[in-house]
Motif scaffolding. Structure first.
Motif, PDB file in Angstrom:
ATOM      1  N   ARG A 176      -7.233 -31.304  -2.764  1.00  0.00           N
ATOM      2  CA  ARG A 176      -7.470 -32.700  -2.380  1.00  0.00           C
ATOM      3  C   ARG A 176      -8.944 -33.033  -2.157  1.00  0.00           C
ATOM      4  O   ARG A 176      -9.406 -34.095  -2.551  1.00  0.00           O
ATOM      5  CB  ARG A 176      -6.691 -33.013  -1.095  1.00  0.00           C
ATOM      6  N   SER A 177      -9.659 -32.144  -1.514  1.00  0.00           N
ATOM      7  CA  SER A 177     -11.058 -32.422  -1.200  1.00  0.00           C
ATOM      8  C   SER A 177     -11.913 -32.265  -2.452  1.00  0.00           C
ATOM      9  O   SER A 177     -11.440 -31.834  -3.506  1.00  0.00           O
ATOM     10  CB  SER A 177     -11.559 -31.483  -0.094  1.00  0.00           C
ATOM     11  N   ALA A 178     -13.192 -32.616  -2.331  1.00  0.00           N
ATOM     12  CA  ALA A 178     -14.117 -32.523  -3.462  1.00  0.00           C
ATOM     13  C   ALA A 178     -14.718 -31.125  -3.605  1.00  0.00           C
ATOM     14  O   ALA A 178     -15.644 -30.930  -4.395  1.00  0.00           O
ATOM     15  CB  ALA A 178     -15.231 -33.551  -3.299  1.00  0.00           C
ATOM     16  N   ASN A 179     -14.211 -30.156  -2.861  1.00  0.00           N
ATOM     17  CA  ASN A 179     -14.779 -28.813  -2.871  1.00  0.00           C
ATOM     18  C   ASN A 179     -14.206 -27.970  -4.013  1.00  0.00           C
ATOM     19  O   ASN A 179     -13.211 -28.321  -4.639  1.00  0.00           O
ATOM     20  CB  ASN A 179     -14.504 -28.121  -1.536  1.00  0.00           C
ATOM     21  N   SER A 180     -14.839 -26.835  -4.240  1.00  0.00           N
ATOM     22  CA  SER A 180     -14.346 -25.864  -5.213  1.00  0.00           C
ATOM     23  C   SER A 180     -14.855 -24.491  -4.815  1.00  0.00           C
ATOM     24  O   SER A 180     -15.742 -24.357  -3.964  1.00  0.00           O
ATOM     25  CB  SER A 180     -14.803 -26.214  -6.632  1.00  0.00           C
ATOM     26  N   GLY A 181     -14.296 -23.464  -5.413  1.00  0.00           N
ATOM     27  CA  GLY A 181     -14.704 -22.091  -5.110  1.00  0.00           C
ATOM     28  C   GLY A 181     -14.373 -21.178  -6.271  1.00  0.00           C
ATOM     29  O   GLY A 181     -13.760 -21.588  -7.256  1.00  0.00           O
ATOM     30  N   TRP A 182     -14.769 -19.919  -6.137  1.00  0.00           N
ATOM     31  CA  TRP A 182     -14.595 -18.953  -7.220  1.00  0.00           C
ATOM     32  C   TRP A 182     -13.354 -18.096  -7.006  1.00  0.00           C
ATOM     33  O   TRP A 182     -13.061 -17.686  -5.884  1.00  0.00           O
ATOM     34  CB  TRP A 182     -15.808 -18.042  -7.324  1.00  0.00           C
ATOM     35  N   ARG A 183     -12.649 -17.836  -8.099  1.00  0.00           N
ATOM     36  CA  ARG A 183     -11.558 -16.856  -8.107  1.00  0.00           C
ATOM     37  C   ARG A 183     -11.908 -15.768  -9.106  1.00  0.00           C
ATOM     38  O   ARG A 183     -12.312 -16.055 -10.234  1.00  0.00           O
ATOM     39  CB  ARG A 183     -10.236 -17.515  -8.527  1.00  0.00           C
ATOM     40  N   ALA A 184     -11.766 -14.518  -8.692  1.00  0.00           N
ATOM     41  CA  ALA A 184     -12.007 -13.393  -9.591  1.00  0.00           C
ATOM     42  C   ALA A 184     -10.666 -12.944 -10.171  1.00  0.00           C
ATOM     43  O   ALA A 184      -9.791 -12.471  -9.440  1.00  0.00           O
ATOM     44  CB  ALA A 184     -12.671 -12.245  -8.838  1.00  0.00           C
ATOM     45  N   TYR A 185     -10.512 -13.107 -11.466  1.00  0.00           N
ATOM     46  CA  TYR A 185      -9.280 -12.704 -12.144  1.00  0.00           C
ATOM     47  C   TYR A 185      -9.512 -11.388 -12.875  1.00  0.00           C
ATOM     48  O   TYR A 185     -10.472 -11.261 -13.642  1.00  0.00           O
ATOM     49  CB  TYR A 185      -8.847 -13.761 -13.158  1.00  0.00           C
ATOM     50  N   PRO A 186      -8.656 -10.391 -12.653  1.00  0.00           N
ATOM     51  CA  PRO A 186      -8.816  -9.141 -13.400  1.00  0.00           C
ATOM     52  C   PRO A 186      -8.478  -9.356 -14.871  1.00  0.00           C
ATOM     53  O   PRO A 186      -7.514 -10.049 -15.202  1.00  0.00           O
ATOM     54  CB  PRO A 186      -7.810  -8.194 -12.727  1.00  0.00           C
ATOM     55  N   VAL A 187      -9.280  -8.767 -15.742  1.00  0.00           N
ATOM     56  CA  VAL A 187      -9.058  -8.867 -17.185  1.00  0.00           C
ATOM     57  C   VAL A 187      -8.968  -7.458 -17.755  1.00  0.00           C
ATOM     58  O   VAL A 187      -9.789  -6.594 -17.438  1.00  0.00           O
ATOM     59  CB  VAL A 187     -10.202  -9.631 -17.879  1.00  0.00           C
ATOM     60  N   SER A 188      -7.963  -7.228 -18.578  1.00  0.00           N
ATOM     61  CA  SER A 188      -7.869  -5.965 -19.309  1.00  0.00           C
ATOM     62  C   SER A 188      -7.656  -6.286 -20.780  1.00  0.00           C
ATOM     63  O   SER A 188      -6.879  -7.175 -21.132  1.00  0.00           O
ATOM     64  CB  SER A 188      -6.720  -5.100 -18.782  1.00  0.00           C
TER      65      SER A 188
END
Length: 317
Positions: A125-137
């Motif tokens: 809802r808010s105007a914020n954002s952040g990082w997600r680390a997704y594992p990749v193989s």
């Protein structure tokens, strides 16, 4: 004083010394855990650099040969992965180089690449954002049957139990019946206040952090679009874990959980339907794990595209 050429000639190479009593062809020989930087575009045009762990292998077809040229594999990995952007064409070229460097010893090659990819995720809802680390193989192979490559990743999400939700609603109904006499006139303000109190919400359904582990094989010539895959799965589930969270975001997440009650079977079918609808995906295999807050064990479901001889043909892993 010896020249460099003369010194090199004097160095022993026992890998070329045959051992007839130990002769035999080998399925795979190589190295695992090679540390190398990789460059990867997850689908948004932003080429990120990440630290990867790589496994590089060829088979050994010559029973009379003691070993392979591991240094050749290492140098090829370094040359390709640290300088070029990861994609299917580059990986196929790297595996071809493995075989060319071992043309007298091998006719199959494979590679595994593992790293984390950071993806920016907006708040609910808010105007914020952040990082997600997704594992990749990435697992790829090249041989007489051609080139094959698979992409693996994980989506972490919240799952609220439908059975627990129904039982909680029943307890709330029971409490309402106790607090408001059947023959008494209902006062709207009093009911609203009751609904906003701990006394009114006497039970809440149990929810748990859950994980969807995905293995995908894209159609030939289709781009390896990690973000599109993540978006499709997270939208199907409705409750992926969040990054930046203000109160309005947390409330929106609670609303999403209430509107997305699901058993692990429900979540598996949601993802199955979403990936079936993606024309760029040739095959997929999904393992869903709901890490129970009620039980000490997990609820687990598997789903696949159902391609004959594909991912879903083997046992659960």
């Amino acid at each position: 004083m010896h020249s460099h050429e003369n010194t090199a000639r004097l160095m022993p190479d026992v890998a070329h010394q045959a051992q007839p009593h130990l002769a035999g062809a080998l399925d795979w020989v190589g190295m695992d855990g090679i540390e190398v930087p990789v460059r990867f575009d997850a689908g948004d045009g932003d080429v990120q650099r990440a630290s990867a762990q790589v496994g590089a292998f060829v088979n050994l077809t010559r029973p009379d040969k003691r070993g392979i040229h591991m240094s050749r594999l290492y140098l090829l990995v370094d040359e390709h992965l640290s300088k070029r952007t990861l994609d299917a064409a580059m990986i196929e070229g790297l595996l071809g180089a493995f075989l060319e460097s071992h043309k007298d010893l091998a006719d199959r090659a494979r590679i595994s690449i593992r790293f984390d990819q950071l993806v920016r995720r907006a708040a609910l809802r808010s105007a914020n954002s952040g990082w997600r680390a997704y594992p990749v193989s990435i697992e790829a192979s090249l041989g007489a049957d051609g080139f094959r490559m698979e992409l693996g990743t994980e989506v972490v999400y919240s799952s609220t139990c439908p059975a627990s939700a129904a039982l909680s609603r029943q307890l709330i109904q029971d409490q309402f019946a106790k607090d408001f006499a059947e023959d008494a006139a209902l006062d709207r303000a009093a009911v609203l206040a009751w609904l906003g109190s701990e006394q009114g919400i006497v039970a809440t359904p149990h929810a748990q952090r859950s994980v969807a582990r995905l293995l995908v094989r894209f159609d030939k010539d289709a781009p390896v679009n990690l973000i599109a895959l993540l978006d499709r799965v997270e939208q199907a589930l409705g409750t992926p874990v969040q990054t930046a969270v203000k109160r309005e975001d947390e409330q929106a997440f609670a609303l999403a959980n209430g509107g997305n009650l699901m058993f692990c079977e429900d979540a598996a079918r949601r993802i199955q339907r979403a990936l079936d609808a993606d024309a760029t995906i040739a095959d997929f295999y999904v393992r869903l794990e709901h890490q129970e807050s009620l039980h000490p064990h997990d609820a687990v479901a598997y789903a696949s595209k159902g391609v004959p001889g594909g991912f879903g043909s083997g046992d659960c892993t």
